[in-house]
Every structure is written in C-alpha cells, then in structure tokens.
Scaffold this motif. Structure first.
Motif, mmCIF file in Angstrom:
data_model
loop_
_atom_site.group_PDB
_atom_site.id
_atom_site.type_symbol
_atom_site.label_atom_id
_atom_site.label_comp_id
_atom_site.label_asym_id
_atom_site.label_seq_id
_atom_site.Cartn_x
_atom_site.Cartn_y
_atom_site.Cartn_z
ATOM 1 N N GLN A 38 0.837 -1.214 0.000
ATOM 2 C CA GLN A 38 0.000 0.000 0.000
ATOM 3 C C GLN A 38 0.866 1.255 0.000
ATOM 4 O OE1 GLN A 38 -2.814 -0.360 3.235
ATOM 5 N NE2 GLN A 38 -4.475 0.201 1.866
ATOM 6 N N LEU A 39 1.886 1.264 0.831
ATOM 7 C CA LEU A 39 2.796 2.405 0.898
ATOM 8 C C LEU A 39 3.570 2.539 -0.413
ATOM 9 C CD1 LEU A 39 3.968 4.695 2.614
ATOM 10 C CD2 LEU A 39 5.614 3.061 3.515
ATOM 11 N N PHE A 40 3.990 1.419 -0.978
ATOM 12 C CA PHE A 40 4.698 1.428 -2.260
ATOM 13 C C PHE A 40 3.813 2.013 -3.359
ATOM 14 C CE2 PHE A 40 5.793 -0.617 -6.308
ATOM 15 C CZ PHE A 40 7.103 -0.167 -6.440
ATOM 16 N N LYS A 41 2.541 1.627 -3.364
ATOM 17 C CA LYS A 41 1.598 2.139 -4.368
ATOM 18 C C LYS A 41 1.434 3.652 -4.236
ATOM 19 C CE LYS A 41 -3.067 1.402 -6.128
ATOM 20 N NZ LYS A 41 -4.320 0.639 -5.979
ATOM 21 N N LYS A 42 1.318 4.126 -3.002
ATOM 22 C CA LYS A 42 1.168 5.558 -2.763
ATOM 23 C C LYS A 42 2.433 6.310 -3.200
ATOM 24 C CE LYS A 42 -0.347 8.837 0.720
ATOM 25 N NZ LYS A 42 -0.805 9.033 2.087
ATOM 26 N N ALA A 43 3.605 5.781 -2.875
ATOM 27 C CA ALA A 43 4.866 6.407 -3.272
ATOM 28 C C ALA A 43 4.992 6.437 -4.793
ATOM 29 C CB ALA A 43 6.049 5.667 -2.650
ATOM 30 N N THR A 44 4.596 5.349 -5.451
ATOM 31 C CA THR A 44 4.655 5.276 -6.910
ATOM 32 C C THR A 44 3.753 6.323 -7.551
ATOM 33 O OG1 THR A 44 5.189 2.931 -6.820
ATOM 34 C CG2 THR A 44 4.309 3.753 -8.900
ATOM 35 N N LYS A 45 2.581 6.516 -6.991
ATOM 36 C CA LYS A 45 1.654 7.535 -7.509
ATOM 37 C C LYS A 45 2.277 8.926 -7.397
ATOM 38 C CE LYS A 45 -3.163 8.971 -7.109
ATOM 39 N NZ LYS A 45 -4.440 8.738 -6.442
#
Length: 105
Positions: A38-45
């Motif tokens: 979830q954190l990775f997805k947010k950082a990627t965005k």
C-alpha cells in the motif's frame, strides 16, 4: 501548420522528467514493494506526479530551506517523505531519500 487566425500554431508537448534514485531511496522503495504494498503504491503515484510536474501536485510539495530551490519534499505518510532534487537543465529528478525524513524512528 497554420492557425485558423493566420498565425503559426505552437504546440508544446508536456515535459516529462526522468527519475533517478539514490541507493538509499532505491533500497526503501524495494523494501516497501515487498513489505508494504500500500505504501509502495502511494509512493509510486507521487513519483509519477513528480515526473509530470516536480514543484506542484500530490503530497504537498515544498522547497526545503537551504536547498537552493533545487531540493523538494513531498509527504507519503505523516512519517515518511520523498526528498528529491530537481535538475531542470537535464530534465531529471534525483530521489535522494524516501523514508523517515524527520529521523524519528
């Protein structure tokens, strides 16, 4: 190409910045990809947003004091930040750090 008004039309494609990563930032992102998707997805965005416009957008971007208008920070969480340098002359962003901006582990 002629503009209907008679003037030459000027078409500009949006500039997309290339993102490079320090070893520390790369390590953090790889860790999140495995342990906190979830954190990775947010950082990627946020990183995708940085590519389009590094000084505005998601994560409350702000120039860091002492960064000579080159170093910026964006919130990922209340605790973690993406810290990056903008090099307009090379159309490149260098992600320096991606976690624990305030060192309050």
């Amino acid at each position: 190409m002629q503009h209907p008004g008679g003037d030459a039309a000027i078409f500009r494609q949006p500039m997309t910045y290339t993102i490079e990563y320090s070893k520390e930032a790369d390590r953090s992102l790889r860790k999140w990809k495995k342990s906190n998707p979830q954190l990775f997805k947010k950082a990627t965005k946020i990183l995708m947003d940085i590519m389009a416009h590094p000084r505005t957008g998601l994560g409350h971007p702000e120039a860091l004091i002492g960064g000579n208008d080159v170093t910026y920070s964006r919130h990922i969480t209340a605790h973690d930040r993406i810290i990056y340098d903008i090099y307009d002359d090379r159309v490149t962003v260098l992600v320096v750090q991606a976690e624990e901006h305030y060192n309050d582990k």
